[in-house]
Design a protein around this motif. Sequence first.
Motif, PDB file in Angstrom:
ATOM      1  N   GLU A  80     -12.407   1.900   1.801  1.00  0.00           N
ATOM      2  CA  GLU A  80     -12.466   2.199   3.239  1.00  0.00           C
ATOM      3  C   GLU A  80     -13.226   3.490   3.520  1.00  0.00           C
ATOM      4  O   GLU A  80     -13.217   3.986   4.646  1.00  0.00           O
ATOM      5  CB  GLU A  80     -11.064   2.229   3.870  1.00  0.00           C
ATOM      6  CG  GLU A  80     -10.031   3.060   3.167  1.00  0.00           C
ATOM      7  CD  GLU A  80      -8.645   2.959   3.797  1.00  0.00           C
ATOM      8  OE1 GLU A  80      -8.483   2.386   4.895  1.00  0.00           O
ATOM      9  OE2 GLU A  80      -7.694   3.480   3.177  1.00  0.00           O
ATOM     10  N   ARG A 114     -12.041   5.693  15.313  1.00  0.00           N
ATOM     11  CA  ARG A 114     -11.455   4.371  15.607  1.00  0.00           C
ATOM     12  C   ARG A 114     -10.453   4.431  16.737  1.00  0.00           C
ATOM     13  O   ARG A 114     -10.098   3.404  17.322  1.00  0.00           O
ATOM     14  CB  ARG A 114     -10.809   3.774  14.348  1.00  0.00           C
ATOM     15  CG  ARG A 114      -9.641   4.577  13.847  1.00  0.00           C
ATOM     16  CD  ARG A 114      -9.142   4.070  12.507  1.00  0.00           C
ATOM     17  NE  ARG A 114      -8.138   3.033  12.651  1.00  0.00           N
ATOM     18  CZ  ARG A 114      -7.406   2.566  11.635  1.00  0.00           C
ATOM     19  NH1 ARG A 114      -7.605   3.019  10.409  1.00  0.00           N
ATOM     20  NH2 ARG A 114      -6.491   1.649  11.827  1.00  0.00           N
ATOM     21  N   ARG A 159       0.844  -1.191   0.000  1.00  0.00           N
ATOM     22  CA  ARG A 159       0.000   0.000   0.000  1.00  0.00           C
ATOM     23  C   ARG A 159       0.876   1.236   0.000  1.00  0.00           C
ATOM     24  O   ARG A 159       1.835   1.322   0.759  1.00  0.00           O
ATOM     25  CB  ARG A 159      -0.890  -0.004   1.248  1.00  0.00           C
ATOM     26  CG  ARG A 159      -1.682   1.274   1.390  1.00  0.00           C
ATOM     27  CD  ARG A 159      -2.652   1.196   2.525  1.00  0.00           C
ATOM     28  NE  ARG A 159      -2.005   1.353   3.806  1.00  0.00           N
ATOM     29  CZ  ARG A 159      -2.634   1.242   4.973  1.00  0.00           C
ATOM     30  NH1 ARG A 159      -3.913   0.922   4.989  1.00  0.00           N
ATOM     31  NH2 ARG A 159      -2.002   1.410   6.100  1.00  0.00           N
ATOM     32  N   ASP A 212       0.309   5.889   3.672  1.00  0.00           N
ATOM     33  CA  ASP A 212      -0.985   6.209   4.293  1.00  0.00           C
ATOM     34  C   ASP A 212      -0.728   6.918   5.618  1.00  0.00           C
ATOM     35  O   ASP A 212      -0.925   6.347   6.689  1.00  0.00           O
ATOM     36  CB  ASP A 212      -1.779   4.909   4.504  1.00  0.00           C
ATOM     37  CG  ASP A 212      -3.164   5.167   5.095  1.00  0.00           C
ATOM     38  OD1 ASP A 212      -3.595   6.326   5.127  1.00  0.00           O
ATOM     39  OD2 ASP A 212      -3.811   4.199   5.524  1.00  0.00           O
ATOM     40  N   ASP A 263     -11.125   1.660   8.864  1.00  0.00           N
ATOM     41  CA  ASP A 263     -11.584   2.984   8.470  1.00  0.00           C
ATOM     42  C   ASP A 263     -13.020   2.949   7.958  1.00  0.00           C
ATOM     43  O   ASP A 263     -13.780   3.878   8.194  1.00  0.00           O
ATOM     44  CB  ASP A 263     -10.645   3.589   7.418  1.00  0.00           C
ATOM     45  CG  ASP A 263      -9.427   4.225   8.067  1.00  0.00           C
ATOM     46  OD1 ASP A 263      -9.593   4.894   9.101  1.00  0.00           O
ATOM     47  OD2 ASP A 263      -8.307   4.032   7.568  1.00  0.00           O
ATOM     48  N   ARG A 281      -4.830  13.329   4.252  1.00  0.00           N
ATOM     49  CA  ARG A 281      -4.126  12.111   4.636  1.00  0.00           C
ATOM     50  C   ARG A 281      -4.038  11.166   3.429  1.00  0.00           C
ATOM     51  O   ARG A 281      -4.696  11.365   2.419  1.00  0.00           O
ATOM     52  CB  ARG A 281      -4.804  11.402   5.827  1.00  0.00           C
ATOM     53  CG  ARG A 281      -6.249  11.043   5.622  1.00  0.00           C
ATOM     54  CD  ARG A 281      -6.777  10.084   6.699  1.00  0.00           C
ATOM     55  NE  ARG A 281      -6.136   8.780   6.617  1.00  0.00           N
ATOM     56  CZ  ARG A 281      -6.661   7.649   7.085  1.00  0.00           C
ATOM     57  NH1 ARG A 281      -7.815   7.654   7.702  1.00  0.00           N
ATOM     58  NH2 ARG A 281      -6.034   6.495   6.959  1.00  0.00           N
TER      59      ARG A 281
HETATM   60 MG    MG Z   1      -7.233   2.502   6.681  1.00  0.00          MG
END
Ligand code: MG
Length: 551
Positions: A430, A464, A331, A334, A454, A357
């Motif tokens: 997400e 979260r 990924r 992030d 998410d 983000r």
């Molecule tokens: Mg996430």
Amino acid sequence: MIVLQGKGVSKGVAEGPVCFFRRADAAVKKETASDIESEKARVAAAQEKSVAQLEALADKARAETGEETAVLFETHAMFVEDEDYVEAIMTALEEERCNAEYAVEQAGEQFAAMLAAMDDPYMQGRAADIRDVTRRILNNLMGVAEGGVDSDVPVILAADDLAPSETLQLDKSKILGFITKGGSGSSHTAILARTMGIPAICGLGESLKEEYQGRPVCIDGETGQAVLDPDEPALAAFREKQKKQAEMRELLQTMKGQEDVTLDGREMLVYCNIGSPDDVAAVLANDGRGIGLFRSEFLYLAASDYPGEEEQFQAYKKAAAAMEGRRVVIRTLDIGADKQVEYFGLQKEENPAMGVRAIRICLNRPEVFRTQLRALYRASAYGKVAIMFPMITSVWEVRECKEACRRVMAELDAEGVSYNRETEIGIMIETPASVFVADALAREVDFFSVGTNDLTQYTLACDRQATDLGRFFDPHHPAVLRALKMAADAAHRAGIWIGICGELAADLSLLETFLAMGIDELSVSPSAVLPLRAAIRGSTAGSCTLEKLEC
Ligand code: MG
Ligand code: PEP
């Protein structure tokens, strides 16, 4: 004996002494020194120790991540002994007639501020290095242990809460388990504990007191119970449970080498989530079929400056090569929200989870994105790398990401660098927006992977990270499960595969629901692979239902 009740977020039982995490940024107090020479000697000893630590880190980096990080540590070691820097400290000591800590802090900050004010961007960038070096010397002066664990024996690490970057720098060989006052099951400390396969309890609140430092504790990451100063019967019960778990682990070893198929022949691949190439060892030890989520941002979190292309390439290549042709989904960066990286200089936001983000940062900073994509494509020549973009909400974002990929491929072609032209491109589902436009997104990519951490946060409007949302934060909520089903249907209509890489993937109570939805892959922490495989092999896909989607 004192029983503390929190929330178990990583299964397992452990016993050991409580050790509070010491933050490296402990405040420095100014004190008058009666003997300046002995303060000078303390500075010299702390410098010597710092240089030794940095040299050891350089060696470790050279062996594990490559030359670029090694050079960074070597440069820091040179800064520690830089003449001007040392002179500034000694002058501060003489003039202020103060303790070594205060002189180092003052001189270090002045030196860093001077560099930051220069016109040359290179020199400005060195200010962060000087601050890093100053903090290291201060830690050595104040006896703050590197990695925050001040103990020679393995401990149960206690903390208010831990930031992802702090968790990353911990000396993991010293940690038997985590207990925290705050935190939640989907916080990154909990995720890391699961990756490490050690028990963790969060949300203990004020019942977790500093005065417990050094006292024996037994923790059960399943029930969320921590027993301080356990009496004989309690200790015996814990040890019995520990023994049973070891037996169960032994039994699960028979799952190694077995296929991830149900009794009626439906395949559901079991992949792993990792945060660094070092975690691949655990993936292989647990026979993960692939890597469904490599959180590349952990490379950025562990660094004190932007990791360069070569350093990233080495990390991705290491993971890809070690997996020997099995899929490795990496990924892209992030960060933002709870994962803050100082050198990015991100604006402070009121609602960082909904701010700039993840993919938003990459699309706003093409150079940062390009460096990572180049490293990823180069690594694709060494294994089955797949690239995944996080926090997607719109089709145009995916198109821009793909355009950035095409540009990087053209560059590599022009340079004659080899890479896999067929590298799969996928996105994380997400956000609710990505679910609603999943049909259009599915036409753009090769796969979806659902980030249920998410997705739950944004679907239910529940932070979260929050400790006290209790039953309102419910990943089993039909809204979350229906979102998953919508994404799965969209993926399958477009002929692409869909996995889940959020924490829900390891929730065995939802396995039948995932089978009924036709989810193709589940990516979990390495320690969850074998229990999940056993559950898949004991299930019959044809008789699974979607009843959990009912309200
Ligand atoms: Mg996430
Ligand atoms: C998720 O959101 O579910 C996910 C897998 O990504 P992260 O936990 O890193 O945000």
